[in-house]
Design a protein around this motif. Structure first.
Motif, mmCIF file in Angstrom:
data_model
loop_
_atom_site.group_PDB
_atom_site.id
_atom_site.type_symbol
_atom_site.label_atom_id
_atom_site.label_comp_id
_atom_site.label_asym_id
_atom_site.label_seq_id
_atom_site.Cartn_x
_atom_site.Cartn_y
_atom_site.Cartn_z
ATOM 1 N N GLU A 19 0.832 -1.208 0.000
ATOM 2 C CA GLU A 19 0.000 0.000 0.000
ATOM 3 C C GLU A 19 0.866 1.257 0.000
ATOM 4 O OE1 GLU A 19 -2.446 -0.616 3.403
ATOM 5 O OE2 GLU A 19 -4.064 -1.602 2.264
ATOM 6 N N ASN A 20 1.966 1.207 0.740
ATOM 7 C CA ASN A 20 2.892 2.348 0.759
ATOM 8 C C ASN A 20 3.524 2.560 -0.618
ATOM 9 O OD1 ASN A 20 2.429 2.876 3.469
ATOM 10 N ND2 ASN A 20 4.117 1.598 4.171
ATOM 11 N N LYS A 21 3.857 1.466 -1.302
ATOM 12 C CA LYS A 21 4.450 1.567 -2.638
ATOM 13 C C LYS A 21 3.436 2.118 -3.642
ATOM 14 C CE LYS A 21 8.004 -2.033 -2.391
ATOM 15 N NZ LYS A 21 8.480 -3.318 -2.973
ATOM 16 N N VAL A 22 2.197 1.649 -3.522
ATOM 17 C CA VAL A 22 1.143 2.141 -4.417
ATOM 18 C C VAL A 22 0.931 3.634 -4.210
ATOM 19 C CG1 VAL A 22 -1.322 2.051 -4.955
ATOM 20 C CG2 VAL A 22 -0.045 -0.073 -4.643
ATOM 21 N N GLU A 23 0.863 4.044 -2.960
ATOM 22 C CA GLU A 23 0.665 5.464 -2.654
ATOM 23 C C GLU A 23 1.808 6.310 -3.191
ATOM 24 O OE1 GLU A 23 -0.620 8.277 1.132
ATOM 25 O OE2 GLU A 23 -0.062 6.182 1.471
ATOM 26 N N LYS A 24 3.019 5.798 -3.064
ATOM 27 C CA LYS A 24 4.193 6.523 -3.564
ATOM 28 C C LYS A 24 4.140 6.648 -5.089
ATOM 29 C CE LYS A 24 9.252 6.462 -3.429
ATOM 30 N NZ LYS A 24 10.462 5.730 -2.952
ATOM 31 N N ALA A 25 3.774 5.571 -5.764
ATOM 32 C CA ALA A 25 3.696 5.595 -7.224
ATOM 33 C C ALA A 25 2.619 6.558 -7.704
ATOM 34 C CB ALA A 25 3.416 4.187 -7.751
ATOM 35 N N MET A 26 1.465 6.533 -7.057
ATOM 36 C CA MET A 26 0.387 7.431 -7.454
ATOM 37 C C MET A 26 0.768 8.882 -7.197
ATOM 38 S SD MET A 26 -3.074 5.387 -6.292
ATOM 39 C CE MET A 26 -4.208 6.370 -7.267
ATOM 40 N N GLY A 27 1.436 9.118 -6.094
ATOM 41 C CA GLY A 27 1.859 10.476 -5.773
ATOM 42 C C GLY A 27 2.860 11.022 -6.770
ATOM 43 N N GLU A 72 -6.127 15.425 -8.596
ATOM 44 C CA GLU A 72 -7.538 15.408 -8.992
ATOM 45 C C GLU A 72 -7.923 14.128 -9.737
ATOM 46 O OE1 GLU A 72 -5.321 17.990 -12.083
ATOM 47 O OE2 GLU A 72 -5.303 17.629 -9.910
ATOM 48 N N ASN A 73 -6.933 13.367 -10.202
ATOM 49 C CA ASN A 73 -7.216 12.128 -10.922
ATOM 50 C C ASN A 73 -6.943 10.870 -10.093
ATOM 51 O OD1 ASN A 73 -5.773 13.983 -13.491
ATOM 52 N ND2 ASN A 73 -7.913 13.338 -13.584
ATOM 53 N N ARG A 74 -6.445 11.052 -8.873
ATOM 54 C CA ARG A 74 -6.138 9.883 -8.042
ATOM 55 C C ARG A 74 -7.397 9.267 -7.475
ATOM 56 N NH1 ARG A 74 -1.621 12.826 -4.424
ATOM 57 N NH2 ARG A 74 -0.350 13.582 -6.175
ATOM 58 N N GLY A 75 -7.475 7.951 -7.607
ATOM 59 C CA GLY A 75 -8.598 7.214 -7.054
ATOM 60 C C GLY A 75 -8.164 6.341 -5.894
ATOM 61 N N GLU A 76 -8.565 5.091 -5.928
ATOM 62 C CA GLU A 76 -8.311 4.183 -4.818
ATOM 63 C C GLU A 76 -6.990 3.431 -4.977
ATOM 64 O OE1 GLU A 76 -11.541 1.546 -4.020
ATOM 65 O OE2 GLU A 76 -13.058 3.077 -4.379
ATOM 66 N N LYS A 77 -6.471 2.998 -3.840
ATOM 67 C CA LYS A 77 -5.282 2.145 -3.797
ATOM 68 C C LYS A 77 -5.759 0.759 -3.369
ATOM 69 C CE LYS A 77 -3.436 4.862 -0.734
ATOM 70 N NZ LYS A 77 -4.391 5.978 -0.740
ATOM 71 N N ILE A 78 -5.653 -0.206 -4.291
ATOM 72 C CA ILE A 78 -6.179 -1.544 -4.021
ATOM 73 C C ILE A 78 -5.035 -2.549 -3.930
ATOM 74 C CG2 ILE A 78 -7.711 -3.374 -4.856
ATOM 75 C CD1 ILE A 78 -8.426 -0.370 -6.621
#
Length: 330
Positions: free
Chosen positions: A73-81, A87-93
């Motif tokens: 989850e931390n890696k996903v959040e980092k990649a999305m950030g 404004e285009n960020r959705g969910e981290k699954i």
């Protein structure tokens, strides 16, 4: 018109997976959609069984997986950030499963995504241009799948090749092609191959005055407009210009209308997939194709031509599965 309100981006955090991030952002920015990232943690079945046999006082569900999930989850959040605008960020699954491709496909279907956007290759590289997980997602998904390499620049889409065997089933990808061409200022080329050992286009009556290629071309345009009418896509139609093989896609938006250049290319060759690969490598920036043509059952789940093109063509590929009513009519 096709919209991209929900985009699902599978990731294994590899360099190959990263290739999809910027493309997803460009599309979401154009269409105002949201991007969700999904990561599948492989089931540690054999490690789990080994720990049980050794009698080590560890519980996979309590001791191992929560930490793995938190790290993912931390890696996903980092990649999305790093890649996706706020404004285009959705969910981290993050999910645990031993079959990542099936989980991705089922999650996308259950949650009504408009597009799965996936890197052509993930961490487990293969000799094929699309890795095993990507290939399985393409094979199984009822949601359109956009597979891209890490060098693809979405701003350089100038020509979108839409493959067709002349059947209406094979034209299922056209509405999405029109939406993307309209957004990125690209032209569309309808590409058909008259195969040496027989093609469905043999069923099209030939006019002695017009010849084989023009007869097929006119039939394709007629069937395309029929397809758009049947699907009640009222704001898109093909307008003949009077110039053979050169027409326009007219998109109506209220009282306004705009056009997209539409070309038709008909080639003769030993196999359709070889000619598609050859044409795309030199002339197309993006290949779009329906996963089924002809009767809809050419090769079990995925049509044989679509399967080969998806595996080996060097350009980005979007595959679109025809709707159930398309199969019923076919």
């Amino acid at each position: 018109m096709i919209t991209f309100n929900k985009i699902l981006v599978p990731t294994d955090f590899s360099k190959g997976a990263e290739g999809a991030y910027t493309v997803a952002q460009k599309i979401a920015k154009k269409f105002g959609g949201k991007i969700d990232f999904i990561h599948i943690v492989p089931t540690l079945k054999y490690l789990n069984e080994s720990i049980k046999r050794l009698g080590v006082p560890l519980d996979m569900n309590k001791d191992i997986y929560p930490r793995v999930i938190e790290e993912a989850e931390n890696k996903v959040e980092k990649a999305m950030g790093a890649y996706i605008a706020e404004e285009n960020r959705g969910e981290k699954i993050v999910k645990i499963d031993r079959r990542p491709s099936e989980t991705i496909v089922e999650y996308a279907k259950k949650n009504d995504y408009d597009l799965i956007l996936i890197g052509a290759k993930g961490a487990h590289e293969t000799k094929m241009l699309r890795g095993s997980v990507t290939e399985r997602v393409i094979r199984r998904s009822k949601i359109p799948v956009f597979s891209v390499g890490d060098r693809f620049n979405v701003d350089q889409i100038k020509n979108i090749a839409v493959t067709t065997d002349t059947s209406e089933l094979s034209l299922a990808s056209f509405p999405m092609a029109a939406a993307l061409a309209d957004s990125f200022g690209a032209s569309i080329t309808l590409f058909h191959v008259i195969e040496l050992y027989g093609s469905i286009s043999e069923e099209i009556p030939r006019s002695p005055e017009k010849g084989e290629s023009i007869s097929i071309y006119e039939a394709i345009i007629e069937r395309l407009n029929n397809y758009l009418t049947k699907r009640k896509i009222d704001n898109v139609h093909v307008q003949r210009t009077g110039v053979t093989f050169e027409d326009e896609v007219v998109i109506t938006d209220g009282d306004q209308s705009r056009t997209i250049p539409l070309f038709t290319k008909i080639e003769k060759g030993v196999s359709a997939h070889y000619e598609i690969e050859n044409y795309a490598s030199e002339n197309a920036d993006l290949v779009m194709m329906a996963t089924h043509g002809r009767s809809g059952f050419a090769h079990l789940i995925l049509g044989s031509t679509a399967e080969k093109v998806a595996q080996y063509v060097t350009k980005p590929v979007i595959t679109v599965r025809p709707e159930e009513k398309d199969f019923e009519e076919a």
